[in-house]
Motif scaffolding. Sequence first.
Motif, PDB file in Angstrom:
ATOM      1  N   GLY A  83       8.492   0.214  -8.298  1.00 43.39           N
ATOM      2  CA  GLY A  83       7.351  -0.501  -7.732  1.00 43.39           C
ATOM      3  C   GLY A  83       6.426   0.352  -6.888  1.00 43.39           C
ATOM      4  N   MET A  84       6.650   1.670  -6.873  1.00 48.40           N
ATOM      5  CA  MET A  84       5.831   2.588  -6.080  1.00 48.40           C
ATOM      6  C   MET A  84       4.678   3.140  -6.909  1.00 48.40           C
ATOM      7  SD  MET A  84       7.371   2.628  -3.147  1.00 48.40           S
ATOM      8  CE  MET A  84       6.539   3.992  -2.387  1.00 48.40           C
ATOM      9  N   CYS A  85       3.545   3.346  -6.265  1.00 50.36           N
ATOM     10  CA  CYS A  85       2.388   3.956  -6.922  1.00 50.36           C
ATOM     11  C   CYS A  85       2.638   5.466  -7.003  1.00 50.36           C
ATOM     12  CB  CYS A  85       1.125   3.649  -6.132  1.00 50.36           C
ATOM     13  SG  CYS A  85      -0.395   4.067  -7.005  1.00 50.36           S
ATOM     14  N   ARG A  86       2.545   6.021  -8.192  1.00 54.05           N
ATOM     15  CA  ARG A  86       2.847   7.438  -8.421  1.00 54.05           C
ATOM     16  C   ARG A  86       1.754   8.098  -9.250  1.00 54.05           C
ATOM     17  NH1 ARG A  86       6.606   8.160  -4.741  1.00 54.05           N
ATOM     18  NH2 ARG A  86       8.559   7.132  -5.154  1.00 54.05           N
ATOM     19  N   PHE A  87       1.717   9.424  -9.160  1.00 55.24           N
ATOM     20  CA  PHE A  87       0.842  10.227 -10.007  1.00 55.24           C
ATOM     21  C   PHE A  87       1.584  10.565 -11.291  1.00 55.24           C
ATOM     22  CE2 PHE A  87      -0.661  11.185  -5.706  1.00 55.24           C
ATOM     23  CZ  PHE A  87      -2.025  10.980  -5.849  1.00 55.24           C
ATOM     24  N   VAL A  88       0.875  10.561 -12.405  1.00 64.30           N
ATOM     25  CA  VAL A  88       1.450  10.954 -13.684  1.00 64.30           C
ATOM     26  C   VAL A  88       0.673  12.166 -14.179  1.00 64.30           C
ATOM     27  CG1 VAL A  88       1.925  10.281 -16.069  1.00 64.30           C
ATOM     28  CG2 VAL A  88       2.099   8.577 -14.238  1.00 64.30           C
ATOM     29  N   VAL A  89       1.411  13.249 -14.457  1.00 66.38           N
ATOM     30  CA  VAL A  89       0.849  14.462 -15.050  1.00 66.38           C
ATOM     31  C   VAL A  89       1.645  14.718 -16.308  1.00 66.38           C
ATOM     32  CG1 VAL A  89       0.401  16.929 -14.757  1.00 66.38           C
ATOM     33  CG2 VAL A  89       0.218  15.382 -12.787  1.00 66.38           C
ATOM     34  N   GLY A  90       0.966  14.682 -17.438  1.00 68.60           N
ATOM     35  CA  GLY A  90       1.681  14.801 -18.702  1.00 68.60           C
ATOM     36  C   GLY A  90       2.596  13.606 -18.868  1.00 68.60           C
ATOM     37  N   GLU A  91       3.880  13.856 -19.045  1.00 64.85           N
ATOM     38  CA  GLU A  91       4.872  12.794 -19.224  1.00 64.85           C
ATOM     39  C   GLU A  91       5.661  12.506 -17.954  1.00 64.85           C
ATOM     40  OE1 GLU A  91       5.521  11.094 -22.239  1.00 64.85           O
ATOM     41  OE2 GLU A  91       3.695  12.067 -22.927  1.00 64.85           O
ATOM     42  N   ALA A  92       5.410  13.253 -16.885  1.00 63.15           N
ATOM     43  CA  ALA A  92       6.234  13.151 -15.678  1.00 63.15           C
ATOM     44  C   ALA A  92       5.498  12.436 -14.543  1.00 63.15           C
ATOM     45  CB  ALA A  92       6.649  14.543 -15.218  1.00 63.15           C
ATOM     46  N   MET A  93       6.279  11.719 -13.712  1.00 67.89           N
ATOM     47  CA  MET A  93       5.747  11.039 -12.533  1.00 67.89           C
ATOM     48  C   MET A  93       6.055  11.859 -11.293  1.00 67.89           C
ATOM     49  SD  MET A  93       6.375   7.004 -12.818  1.00 67.89           S
ATOM     50  CE  MET A  93       5.961   6.132 -14.316  1.00 67.89           C
ATOM     51  N   TYR A  94       5.089  11.871 -10.372  1.00 65.72           N
ATOM     52  CA  TYR A  94       5.238  12.643  -9.139  1.00 65.72           C
ATOM     53  C   TYR A  94       4.791  11.824  -7.940  1.00 65.72           C
ATOM     54  CZ  TYR A  94       5.529  16.566 -12.361  1.00 65.72           C
ATOM     55  OH  TYR A  94       5.906  17.402 -13.370  1.00 65.72           O
ATOM     56  N   SER A  95       5.449  12.067  -6.813  1.00 65.11           N
ATOM     57  CA  SER A  95       5.010  11.471  -5.558  1.00 65.11           C
ATOM     58  C   SER A  95       3.824  12.283  -5.027  1.00 65.11           C
ATOM     59  CB  SER A  95       6.150  11.471  -4.542  1.00 65.11           C
ATOM     60  OG  SER A  95       6.498  12.796  -4.221  1.00 65.11           O
ATOM     61  N   ASP A  96       3.221  11.779  -3.973  1.00 63.97           N
ATOM     62  CA  ASP A  96       2.068  12.427  -3.364  1.00 63.97           C
ATOM     63  C   ASP A  96       2.369  13.871  -2.951  1.00 63.97           C
ATOM     64  OD1 ASP A  96      -0.686  11.878  -1.897  1.00 63.97           O
ATOM     65  OD2 ASP A  96       0.616  12.842  -0.431  1.00 63.97           O
TER      66      ASP A  96
END
Length: 140
Positions: A107-120
Amino acid sequence: MAQEQVSDDFDWVGAQAKCSAALMFERLQTHVEEDVRRRNGLLGRPDGWKFEFYAEDDADAFEVSRLVGNGKVAAVVQFERVGRRIHIQGEDIDVDLTAIVTVDTSGMCRFVVGEAMYSDWELRRMALELLFFEEIEEPE
């Protein structure tokens, strides 16, 4: 570390509505400015580098510059929001990322780069690590 799953009745529509590229870009800008202050505050670094954060009012872009001893700009990382995408590119440094934002399974808003999710913080590290800590070979 496993991510926590939310219940089946999780309000993903409400969560996604709050997870906009504009809001995440604003948060990213605030945290990058803090990162620049932290890096400039490190004592005992032999490189002598200083860093400048620059953003125009009401612009969907900002940048961080590395200044060498004489105040000359040695490298720059630029951040720009274009619609749903956040572009991060380096000038004289090898950084080139495009991120979008989404809600992850916890339920957290995350960044997606390519296929992976990242936190701030992870996205900031990917964008600024080389600029802040690149190891320059000394001439012999």
